[in-house]
Design an enzyme around this catalytic site. Structure first.
Site, PDB file in Angstrom:
ATOM      1  N   MET A 298       1.676 -10.603  -4.885  1.00 55.08           N
ATOM      2  CA  MET A 298       0.635  -9.712  -5.324  1.00 55.08           C
ATOM      3  C   MET A 298      -0.430 -10.400  -6.343  1.00 55.08           C
ATOM      4  O   MET A 298       0.133 -11.175  -7.264  1.00 55.08           O
ATOM      5  CB  MET A 298       1.193  -8.491  -5.808  1.00 55.08           C
ATOM      6  CG  MET A 298       2.310  -7.780  -4.963  1.00 55.08           C
ATOM      7  SD  MET A 298       2.796  -6.270  -5.813  1.00 55.08           S
ATOM      8  CE  MET A 298       3.945  -5.932  -4.653  1.00 55.08           C
TER       9      MET A 298
ATOM     10  N   MET B 214       2.605  -0.821   7.052  1.00 51.61           N
ATOM     11  CA  MET B 214       3.014  -0.231   5.551  1.00 51.61           C
ATOM     12  C   MET B 214       3.323   0.997   5.720  1.00 51.61           C
ATOM     13  O   MET B 214       2.607   1.941   6.201  1.00 51.61           O
ATOM     14  CB  MET B 214       1.772  -0.530   4.632  1.00 51.61           C
ATOM     15  CG  MET B 214       1.777  -2.069   4.215  1.00 51.61           C
ATOM     16  SD  MET B 214       3.016  -3.044   3.439  1.00 51.61           S
ATOM     17  CE  MET B 214       3.476  -2.275   2.308  1.00 51.61           C
TER      18      MET B 214
ATOM     19  N   SER C 274      13.270  -6.854   0.516  1.00 51.94           N
ATOM     20  CA  SER C 274      12.354  -7.424  -0.489  1.00 51.94           C
ATOM     21  C   SER C 274      13.100  -7.617  -1.824  1.00 51.94           C
ATOM     22  O   SER C 274      13.666  -6.670  -2.267  1.00 51.94           O
ATOM     23  CB  SER C 274      11.487  -6.399  -0.438  1.00 51.94           C
ATOM     24  OG  SER C 274      10.846  -6.509  -1.574  1.00 51.94           O
TER      25      SER C 274
ATOM     26  N   HIS D  81       4.727 -11.706   2.468  1.00 54.36           N
ATOM     27  CA  HIS D  81       3.695 -10.681   2.589  1.00 54.36           C
ATOM     28  C   HIS D  81       2.509 -10.933   1.365  1.00 54.36           C
ATOM     29  O   HIS D  81       2.936 -10.506   0.267  1.00 54.36           O
ATOM     30  CB  HIS D  81       4.660  -9.289   2.241  1.00 54.36           C
ATOM     31  CG  HIS D  81       3.769  -8.207   2.373  1.00 54.36           C
ATOM     32  ND1 HIS D  81       4.348  -6.925   1.823  1.00 54.36           N
ATOM     33  CD2 HIS D  81       2.581  -8.044   2.622  1.00 54.36           C
ATOM     34  CE1 HIS D  81       3.294  -5.874   2.027  1.00 54.36           C
ATOM     35  NE2 HIS D  81       2.356  -6.488   2.729  1.00 54.36           N
TER      36      HIS D  81
ATOM     37  N   MET E 270      -0.258  -9.718  -0.264  1.00 56.08           N
ATOM     38  CA  MET E 270      -1.028  -8.727  -0.877  1.00 56.08           C
ATOM     39  C   MET E 270      -2.108  -9.229  -1.916  1.00 56.08           C
ATOM     40  O   MET E 270      -2.173  -9.108  -2.876  1.00 56.08           O
ATOM     41  CB  MET E 270      -0.193  -7.668  -1.677  1.00 56.08           C
ATOM     42  CG  MET E 270       0.711  -6.813  -0.542  1.00 56.08           C
ATOM     43  SD  MET E 270       2.043  -5.994  -1.254  1.00 56.08           S
ATOM     44  CE  MET E 270       3.266  -7.314  -1.379  1.00 56.08           C
TER      45      MET E 270
ATOM     46  N   ASP F 281       7.647  -1.408   6.118  1.00 59.17           N
ATOM     47  CA  ASP F 281       7.798  -1.862   4.625  1.00 59.17           C
ATOM     48  C   ASP F 281       7.405  -0.861   3.854  1.00 59.17           C
ATOM     49  O   ASP F 281       6.135  -0.681   3.749  1.00 59.17           O
ATOM     50  CB  ASP F 281       7.000  -3.217   4.377  1.00 59.17           C
ATOM     51  CG  ASP F 281       7.179  -3.806   3.162  1.00 59.17           C
ATOM     52  OD1 ASP F 281       8.007  -3.412   2.347  1.00 59.17           O
ATOM     53  OD2 ASP F 281       6.191  -4.534   2.644  1.00 59.17           O
TER      54      ASP F 281
ATOM     55  N   ASP G 129       7.110 -10.890  -1.581  1.00 54.75           N
ATOM     56  CA  ASP G 129       5.922 -10.311  -1.853  1.00 54.75           C
ATOM     57  C   ASP G 129       5.192 -10.773  -2.768  1.00 54.75           C
ATOM     58  O   ASP G 129       5.424 -10.801  -3.982  1.00 54.75           O
ATOM     59  CB  ASP G 129       6.287  -8.632  -2.475  1.00 54.75           C
ATOM     60  CG  ASP G 129       6.921  -7.736  -1.230  1.00 54.75           C
ATOM     61  OD1 ASP G 129       6.520  -7.466  -0.173  1.00 54.75           O
ATOM     62  OD2 ASP G 129       8.191  -7.438  -1.677  1.00 54.75           O
TER      63      ASP G 129
ATOM     64  N   HIS H 298      11.838 -11.300   2.786  1.00 57.52           N
ATOM     65  CA  HIS H 298      10.789 -10.773   2.738  1.00 57.52           C
ATOM     66  C   HIS H 298      10.010 -11.072   1.139  1.00 57.52           C
ATOM     67  O   HIS H 298      10.655 -10.257   0.334  1.00 57.52           O
ATOM     68  CB  HIS H 298      10.602  -9.205   2.946  1.00 57.52           C
ATOM     69  CG  HIS H 298       9.160  -8.748   2.998  1.00 57.52           C
ATOM     70  ND1 HIS H 298       8.405  -8.487   3.915  1.00 57.52           N
ATOM     71  CD2 HIS H 298       8.572  -7.903   1.983  1.00 57.52           C
ATOM     72  CE1 HIS H 298       7.218  -8.075   3.687  1.00 57.52           C
ATOM     73  NE2 HIS H 298       7.200  -7.486   2.432  1.00 57.52           N
TER      74      HIS H 298
HETATM   75  O1  5SP Z   1       5.195  -4.797  -0.242  1.00 65.60           O
HETATM   76  C1  5SP Z   1       6.011  -3.956  -0.696  1.00 65.60           C
HETATM   77  C2  5SP Z   1       5.289  -2.884  -1.731  1.00 65.60           C
HETATM   78  O2  5SP Z   1       4.028  -3.093  -1.596  1.00 65.60           O
HETATM   79  C3  5SP Z   1       7.383  -3.821  -0.440  1.00 65.60           C
HETATM   80  O3  5SP Z   1       7.901  -5.158   0.255  1.00 65.60           O
HETATM   81  C4  5SP Z   1       8.315  -3.231  -1.357  1.00 65.60           C
HETATM   82  O4  5SP Z   1       8.681  -4.215  -2.334  1.00 65.60           O
HETATM   83  C5  5SP Z   1       9.694  -2.883  -0.703  1.00 65.60           C
HETATM   84  O5  5SP Z   1      10.399  -2.192  -1.535  1.00 65.60           O
HETATM   85  P1  5SP Z   1      10.855  -0.782  -1.341  1.00 65.60           P
HETATM   86  O6  5SP Z   1       9.928   0.171  -1.162  1.00 65.60           O
HETATM   87  O7  5SP Z   1      11.896  -0.766  -0.301  1.00 65.60           O
HETATM   88  O8  5SP Z   1      11.680  -0.458  -2.643  1.00 65.60           O
HETATM   89 FE   FE2 Z   2       6.353  -5.957   1.137  1.00 64.20          FE
END
Ligand code: 5SP
Ligand code: FE2
Length: 266
Positions: free
Chosen positions: A77, A179, A48, A108, A110, A213, A75, A73
């Site tokens: 948001m 998650m 990520s 991903h 969100m 994740d 993210d 991956h």
């Molecule tokens: O979707 C998410 C958080 O919402 C993840 O993808 C995190 O960004 C993963 O990061 P780490 O927890 O591995 O630092």
């Molecule tokens: Fe994620």
């Protein structure tokens, strides 16, 4: 020192399974692939990039692929479904130009109203559209739209959502995402109490790609692998490491060994 110990532990695990290794060598962890007993998933590690220097996302993506990542991956948001904002499809379009056509982009999403970004994300070069079950009243229609746009389908659940709610859709998706933190931020603590969801899904849907994740790294990977996850998102543990290549390799080895063991136990 910590990394050395973990790798040593991985080796001890491998030695315990030496017998399994001998007659399954043709599809062992070197090929990272097995197709026995109607199980066709493999270990894949997807960094990520949320934890990286966001002003250098293109070069960070290239660096992760060069360090052995199987996919990226990404993210997304929206500051509404989660209390944080990252980036949208214009950034994905730029990243695609930087890294080329090959890397698999697992988006991903969100976001509230995930329906509105399906076509823009497909046009920007997304490979898989992973939406949250909590964000839509009509998952079936959304799954159809994603497929018609040419992307693979991922379906995510937050820690408070039961795996039974995801189950009716499991045969219609490419990947389930369990998650292991509340979505919104990188660097949070791994929630081990999510592992029964992974175990249940693996038992019910032996061929499904199952992703975890949140807080996943060398300290938590054995739990994920034993539960049956095969797609591993890791942010801070990989990006924050001095040696991301070794961390990615370690995570993949642990998962590949667990897959192999499960295939032989069946
Ligand atoms: O979707 C998410 C958080 O919402 C993840 O993808 C995190 O960004 C993963 O990061 P780490 O927890 O591995 O630092
Ligand atoms: Fe994620």
């Amino acid at each position: 020192m910590q990394r050395y110990n973990l790798i040593r532990n991985g080796s001890i695990y491998a030695v315990k399974n030496l017998k399994l290794f001998s007659y399954t060598y043709a599809f062992n962890v070197c090929s990272n692939r097995k197709t026995v007993n109607n199980m066709s998933y493999s270990a894949k590690i997807g960094p990520s990039i949320l934890s990286s220097d966001l002003s250098c996302l293109g070069s960070e993506c290239v660096r992760m692929m060069e360090c052995g990542a199987d996919y990226l991956h990404l993210d997304v948001m929206d500051g509404h479904f989660v209390p944080n904002i990252t980036f949208g499809h214009p950034m994905v379009e730029c990243l695609r130009k930087t890294v080329g056509q090959d890397p698999f982009f697992d988006m991903h999403m969100m976001v509230s109203r995930p329906e509105q970004w399906v076509k823009p994300m497909a046009a920007a070069g997304a490979s898989q559209y992973t939406f949250h079950l909590e964000t839509t009243t009509n998952p079936g229609n959304l799954i159809k739209e994603i497929r018609e746009s040419g992307m693979k389908v991922g379906l995510a659940i937050k820690p408070g959502t039961t795996v039974e709610e995801l189950a009716p859709w499991a045969n219609h998706i490419d990947m389930a995402l369990v998650m292991t933190v509340e979505p919104g931020f990188g660097g949070q603590k791994f929630m081990e109490d999510m592992m029964p969801k992974v175990t249940w899904l693996r038992n019910q849907f032996p061929s499904l790609d199952i992703e975890v994740d949140g807080g996943v790294g060398p300290d938590s990977i054995h739990k994920c692998a034993e539960a049956g996850a095969n797609m591993i998102v890791s942010g801070s543990a990989v990006i924050g490491s001095d040696d991301p290549r070794s961390v990615i390799a370690l995570l993949r080895t642990v998962v590949a060994e667990a897959i192999q063991k499960r295939s032989l136990d069946r």
